[in-house]
Design a protein around this motif. Structure first.
Motif, PDB file in Angstrom:
ATOM      1  N   ILE A  47      42.787  49.376  37.580  1.00  0.00           N
ATOM      2  CA  ILE A  47      41.784  48.489  38.184  1.00  0.00           C
ATOM      3  C   ILE A  47      40.559  48.423  37.278  1.00  0.00           C
ATOM      4  O   ILE A  47      40.055  49.455  36.888  1.00  0.00           O
ATOM      5  CB  ILE A  47      41.385  49.016  39.573  1.00  0.00           C
ATOM      6  CG1 ILE A  47      42.611  48.916  40.504  1.00  0.00           C
ATOM      7  CG2 ILE A  47      40.224  48.236  40.143  1.00  0.00           C
ATOM      8  CD1 ILE A  47      42.368  49.466  41.873  1.00  0.00           C
ATOM      9  N   ILE A  63      42.859  41.825  40.972  1.00  0.00           N
ATOM     10  CA  ILE A  63      43.158  43.252  41.131  1.00  0.00           C
ATOM     11  C   ILE A  63      44.640  43.352  41.513  1.00  0.00           C
ATOM     12  O   ILE A  63      45.120  42.506  42.280  1.00  0.00           O
ATOM     13  CB  ILE A  63      42.219  43.848  42.206  1.00  0.00           C
ATOM     14  CG1 ILE A  63      42.261  45.359  42.230  1.00  0.00           C
ATOM     15  CG2 ILE A  63      42.496  43.314  43.570  1.00  0.00           C
ATOM     16  CD1 ILE A  63      41.092  45.968  43.046  1.00  0.00           C
ATOM     17  N   ARG A  91      34.304  46.193  36.954  1.00  0.00           N
ATOM     18  CA  ARG A  91      34.237  44.881  37.596  1.00  0.00           C
ATOM     19  C   ARG A  91      33.591  43.850  36.680  1.00  0.00           C
ATOM     20  O   ARG A  91      34.027  42.725  36.575  1.00  0.00           O
ATOM     21  CB  ARG A  91      33.404  44.991  38.883  1.00  0.00           C
ATOM     22  CG  ARG A  91      34.163  44.651  40.132  1.00  0.00           C
ATOM     23  CD  ARG A  91      33.243  44.746  41.299  1.00  0.00           C
ATOM     24  NE  ARG A  91      33.008  46.126  41.697  1.00  0.00           N
ATOM     25  CZ  ARG A  91      31.929  46.529  42.345  1.00  0.00           C
ATOM     26  NH1 ARG A  91      30.969  45.671  42.631  1.00  0.00           N
ATOM     27  NH2 ARG A  91      31.789  47.764  42.710  1.00  0.00           N
ATOM     28  N   SER A 136      37.708  47.889  42.604  1.00  0.00           N
ATOM     29  CA  SER A 136      37.277  47.983  41.218  1.00  0.00           C
ATOM     30  C   SER A 136      35.899  48.613  41.136  1.00  0.00           C
ATOM     31  O   SER A 136      35.017  48.329  41.936  1.00  0.00           O
ATOM     32  CB  SER A 136      37.236  46.576  40.629  1.00  0.00           C
ATOM     33  OG  SER A 136      37.003  46.635  39.268  1.00  0.00           O
TER      34      SER A 136
END
Lengths: 851, 309
Positions: free
Chosen positions: B309, B280, B46, B41
């Motif tokens: 992602i 993920i 993230r 990611s």
């Protein structure tokens, strides 16, 4: 996704791909590739040549039964005689012996064959002489391709082959006899049979030679040739995916089509051919075109069968690869070749249109009418194959010809004037044919069925896109899917990455929807513009009958279009059925705008129809001509009632005055015809249109009150007042009273009574739907709540039998006609109780109605 | 971040390019470049997603050690999450170009494992007791003429592509095949020659189509790399999307393999810890998404949303 470890290449990747990728930078590979390709093409061409030759021979063989049919009976009789002679041979031999005849000698044997060879040779020469004479006289001024057709005559070719074979066999037998001295017992009978066949077949062929003077008879050969090339170009034909073969088929078919077009031009040029021959020829061309259109979408959309035209690319809208290549090599962008989809139509339709122009120019209306009927079939097929925009172009072309050549009023009348509206009626059928063809296709192939086929098809199969009979645009999409599936197979794609059928279905139906919308827009635009425009032109050119024919078709087209729109909307909805998984650009539909367009067209046609009534009324009635006056008055009456219901005062004011005139003109025409009828029957016939008019007037009174719109009543009041209060008013009033009285005392249901009952029920429904006050008992629905006292008085009770309790014409008489000077002395046939009911408390009503 | 320990045995250097090997260019280079691209990611996504990297069981001291231990990338990392992401991306980058990577487990002054150090590109020979880092001939002059460096087997951590994505050797062959079959390069060479017009029978379209088919076939295990921005040849949009998902799945397989190997190394080093990546899509989940998309349960957008992602 886990995939098992495999060898470097699976067999799916072709050897050619691997070699090209590995050695693509070496010139030797490409030279070798060209040689291999040429060799492969050479083999394919040889195979094709053999199969074509076999096919031609088998085609020629089909002519054999024809010759045999004509030759078999004489040959059988000859055989029977031979058998009889054989049976009688022994006694005859005895008899001959008795008579002292010698045995058959070798010299006689030779002489027989010489005679046969010489005789059949004469026949051969005679046949060629006949053909040469025809060619020299009839075909001297025709293009070579037409002349060449003579040589390709199947029947003649078979005969020539047979005779030549007989001569050759006779000569060989003579040579064999000369060399070996042996005489074959089977030879004389065999040669005799062939000679007999040659003699009797020549009789038939000789008769046929006279027909060769008519080149149009050769059209079938051309149509056959065209069909055979078309068959090869279709999916599944010989080398149908090979561009070289496609090109070849195109060239050959084009030659046939060109010859056919030349034949039409020749036939048009030569007066002796402008009758049955030409009709037969146009039948062949139209049948070929219709058949071709039916099969056209079974040919790959990018096939070279369609030929091609160049389309130049734009530097800022071109793919990266081509741009890079052009930049790196300092060359121009290569133009794209796009298929010329309509080349066959473009070749074969103009000669037919030219023929039509010649017919119109020479006032040969019967031929023009016949040809237009055939063209309507082609237009229907164009609609069926979703070629409405192209069909619209053809309609425009034919319309301009008709407008240019059909006579105006200032020209002398043709011998049969009824044919001119007939021709216009046929022209007006063309746009409708496009619509009907399209509608027939879309309703015959339901979307659910198409969807099922798309979901269950094997789209990796090269012929699959053409098997479901989809329109061209859908075929093009399915071709892409098929190419994609082929690509996936070539790269050995794992199953989950292979294009599934739901995707094929969704993109194909999306293409269908886009093309469907294009067709609908083209058709609606064409129909809604063509009929009013052409009718207006004809009204302007003072051709009321022709305009009547066009308007009649136009109203039919509007009615059909209205009904078709419901079906089309349902189809468009069905196209979006099911889960829509992909984000595709989908067409936007505005059905209300389309319906509005059709409705406007209908209104415009009715206005024009109303405008035509005075022109029709001023002309003499002709039994040869359709009753355009009657049709116009009838339809305008219906439209007047609809305008009243819709509270469209502007339209009603436009329609009613001419309707009024029209009714009077119709009564006059009936009166002329009914002079020697039974008095009762004549009175009934004349009372019918008047009853319609008085009903409409009564409804105008009621609905002006209902809608609170006095403008609905004004045109009636004005017209009737002018008519009944002028110099001749008293007499007219008496006639109206007599006719109404007669009509009101009829007990039988008259032809137009149903229509008036329908109007009455409709108004009854409107009044029943009005809001009501509180009810005083279970059987009292309550007083209607409406500002008009008249409405409150005549509104139905709202029970199961709910309907107007009084006739509209009675109301019209009581409320208006009886108020005119001199009317109180006349009996209009309105019952006293009705008069009382409609006049009771009238003064109070009037007071109440005052503001 | 502390400097490298002094007891590293392998030599770090940039190998010379004159070894005669064919450089990875064209579509081979695209594949190598795209393998680490978005394999973990990205930083900004993230922060928005449920993506997490944890050490199990939690241990602050060990987390700090592991953050230093995994420092093989270009930038200093101050958290375990950043260090693991960087480590996986760097390893995937090695995989992309070579299909494998050798790390030396460098020890600190106390002889404890302290840092990973990637061996430079070049041959590594395995003997019964040691690994030999072979120094290419052109570079020996810079390293006192030494031909190889011997490193104990226990100090080398050899990572290679998961089996279902092929061996390192087959991967390098794939890269070379992609490089040599890139259609445009060959076409340009042909077309740019002055006598191009006299080159009998050269067919650019046939050349391009054949190359595309060969390349797509060669990429069967990987799917289509992201640098392909449009469907190839006659392929459909479905194929294009499905192959992208297949590439996502291959990346996930690489990521899961690297994390599994890392945990195996931690077990070997007897730390008693494991790195756990969550939030993920896994390779199995992406495969399942592709399967369901193929079955028509949902379309492209949802499939891409599920696997992004």
């Amino acid at each position: 996704m886990r995939t098992p470890f495999r060898s470097r290449y699976s067999p799916a990747v072709s050897l050619a791909d691997r070699l090209i990728t590995r050695f693509g930078a070496h010139r030797g590979l490409w030279r070798l590739r060209v040689r291999i390709r040429n060799a492969r093409f050479g083999v394919s061409r040889s195979v094709f040549g053999i199969s074509y030759s076999v096919e031609q021979k088998s085609g020629t063989a089909t002519a054999l039964p024809y010759l045999l049919r004509n030759a078999v009976l004489p040959v059988l009789i000859a055989l029977a005689l031979v058998v009889a002679m054989d049976l009688l041979n022994a006694p005859m031999a005895e008899q001959a012996k008795d008579w002292g005849w010698p045995a058959i000698s070798a010299g006689t044997y030779d002489l027989l064959f010489q005679a046969v060879a010489a005789t059949t040779g004469v026949f051969l020469a005679l046949y060629f002489t006949a053909v040469a004479t025809v060619a020299a006289n009839v075909y001297v001024n025709v293009p070579h391709d037409i002349r060449a057709l003579l040589v390709r005559d199947r029947l003649g070719n078979l005969y020539v082959s047979g005779v030549a074979f007989t001569i050759a066999l006779s000569v060989l037998l003579l040579i064999a006899h000369a060399l070996t001295g042996r005489a074959y017992w089977l030879a004389p009978p065999a040669i005799g049979l062939l000679a007999a066949f040659s003699i009797f077949a020549f009789i038939r062929l000789g008769q046929r030679a006279f027909y060769l003077a008519d080149p149009t008879l050769l059209a079938n050969t051309l149509a056959y040739d065209f069909g055979s090339w078309l068959k090869r170009s279709k999916a599944g034909g010989h080398q149908w995916r090979d561009p070289s073969f496609q090109q070849h088929y195109h060239r050959q078919a084009r030659a046939s089509a060109t010859s056919l077009a030349s034949l039409v031009a020749i036939a048009d040029d030569q007066p002796h051919l402008r009758s049955g021959s030409l009709r037969q020829l146009t039948t062949v061309v139209v049948a070929l075109l219709s058949g071709y259109l039916g099969l056209r979408d079974k040919i790959p959309t990018s096939s070279r069968w369609f030929g091609g035209r160049y389309e130049h690319k734009q530097w800022y809208l071109t793919s990266g690869t081509e741009l890079d290549t052009a930049t790196a090599t300092a060359t121009a962008l290569q133009p794209a070749t796009v298929p010329d989809v309509t080349w066959v139509e473009d070749m074969l339709l103009p000669p037919l249109v030219g023929l039509l122009e010649a017919d119109l120019k020479h006032q040969n209306y019967e031929a023009a009418y016949d040809l237009l009927g055939k063209l309507a079939a082609v237009h229907s097929r164009l609609g069926e194959r979703w070629a409405a925009p192209y069909g619209a172009g053809q309609v425009a072309c034919i319309t301009s010809l008709a407008t240019k050549h059909l006579p105006r009023e200032d020209l002398p009348e043709p011998l049969r004037p009824a044919l001119i509206p007939g021709v216009w009626d046929s022209v007006a059928m063309l746009p409708l044919s496009l619509d009907l063809g399209f509608h027939t296709y879309v309703t015959r192939c339901p979307i659910s069925q198409l969807s099922q086929k798309l979901l269950s098809g094997d789209w990796s199969e090269p012929r699959a896109p053409y098997a479901i009979g989809a329109p061209r645009e859908v075929v093009a999409t399915l071709e892409k899917i098929q190419a994609g599936r082929e690509f996936e197979r070539a790269v050995d794609a794992p199953p989950a990455t292979q294009t599934p059928n739901w995707y094929a279905r969704e993109v194909a139906l999306n293409s269908y929807e886009h093309a469907f919308q294009t067709q609908i827009i083209a058709l609606v635009d064409l129909l809604t513009a063509w009929y009013p425009t052409v009718a207006q032109t004809l009204i302007g050119a003072k051709q009321p009958d022709a305009a009547g024919a066009v308007l009649s078709r136009g109203l039919e087209a509007a009615w059909k279009l209205e009904a078709h729109l419901d079906d089309w909307e349902a189809i468009a909805a069905a196209l979006r059925d099911g889960p829509l998984l992909i984000e595709l650009r989908r067409p936007q539909w505005d059905w209300s705008a389309i319906r509005e367009k059709v409705s406007k067209m209908q209104t415009e046609l009715l206005r024009q129809l109303a405008d035509l009534i005075p022109l029709h009324a001023a002309r003499e009635r002709s039994a040869d001509m359709p009753d355009y006056l009657g049709e116009a008055v009838h339809r305008v009456g219906e439209a007047s009632f609809s305008a009243l219901v819709a509270n469209d005062a502007e339209l009603f004011c436009h329609l009613f005055p001419t309707y009024f005139v029209g009714v009077l003109a119709v009564v006059d025409r009936i009166r002329e015809q009914a002079a020697d009828w039974d008095a009762q029957q004549a009175a009934t016939a004349m009372a019918e249109p008047v009853a319609d008019l008085m009903d409409i007037s009564g409804f105008a009174l009621i609905l002006s009150e209902l809608h609170g719109n006095p403008q609905l009543w004004e045109p009636c009041e004005t017209r009737w007042s002018q008519y009944l209060q002028g110099g001749d008013g008293a007499r007219r009033l008496a006639i109206v009273a007599a006719l109404h009285n007669h009509q009101r005392h009829l007990f039988a249901l008259t032809p137009r009574g149903t229509g008036r009952a329908r109007w009455q029920m409709r108004v009854g429904e409107l009044l029943t739907a009005l809001p009501r006050g509180p009810s005083s008992s279970p059987f009292d629905p309550g007083q209607v709540e409406h500002p008009s006292a008249l409405i409150r008085r005549i509104a139905p009770r709202g029970d199961l039998l709910g309907g107007l309790t009084h006739d509209a014409s009675d109301l019209f008489v009581v409320r208006f006609v009886r108020t005119l000077v001199g009317a109180d002395q006349l009996d209009f046939g309105v019952a006293d109780w009705v008069i009382e009911a409609l006049t009771e408390g009238e003064d109070e009503d009037d007071e109440e109605d005052k503001p | 971040m502390s400097a490298l320990p002094t007891n590293r045995r392998s030599i770090g250097f940039f190998p010379s390019r004159d070894d005669g090997a064919m450089p990875v260019t064209g579509d081979g280079w695209f594949l190598a470049r795209d393998i680490p691209l978005g394999i973990m990611s990205l930083g900004y996504s993230r922060r928005e997603s449920s993506f997490r990297i944890d050490l199990q069981p939690p241990d602050e001291q060990r987390t700090e050690w592991l953050t230093n231990f995994l420092h093989v990338g270009q930038f200093d990392r101050h958290s375990l999450e950043d260090a693991v992401v960087d480590f996986v991306e760097t390893t995937a980058n090695y995989f992309g170009y070579f299909g494998e990577v050798y790390f030396e487990i460098a020890a600190d002054a106390d002889g404890q494992p302290a840092r990973l150090a990637a061996l430079a590109r070049g041959r590594v020979v395995l003997t019964p007791t040691k690994y030999l880092q072979v120094i290419p001939k052109p570079d020996r002059q810079y390293h006192d003429g030494r031909r190889y460096i011997a490193i104990p087997r226990a100090d080398i951590w050899h990572l290679r592509l998961p089996d279902d994505l092929g061996s390192p050797h087959s991967h390098r062959r794939l890269l070379h095949r992609l490089t040599s079959s890139s259609p445009l390069a060959a076409s340009m060479a042909m077309l740019q020659s002055p006598n191009a017009k006299t080159t009998t029978g050269y067919d650019f379209v046939a050349h391009r189509d054949a190359s595309e088919r060969v390349q797509e076939r060669a990429m069967r295990r990987w799917g289509s790399f992201f640098s392909r921005q449009s469907p190839v040849g006659a392929s459909t949009e479905y194929f294009y999307i499905a192959r992208r998902l297949a590439f996502h799945a291959a990346q996930a397989r690489v990521r899961e393999h690297v994390i599994a190997e890392l945990n195996a190394l931690l077990t070997r080093l007897a730390t008693g810890h494991a790195v756990v990546v969550t939030g993920i899509p896994t390779a199995r989940e992406i495969d399942d998404t592709l399967r369901r998309m193929h079955a028509g349960e949902f379309g492209f957008k949802e499939a891409l949303d599920r696997t992004s992602i």
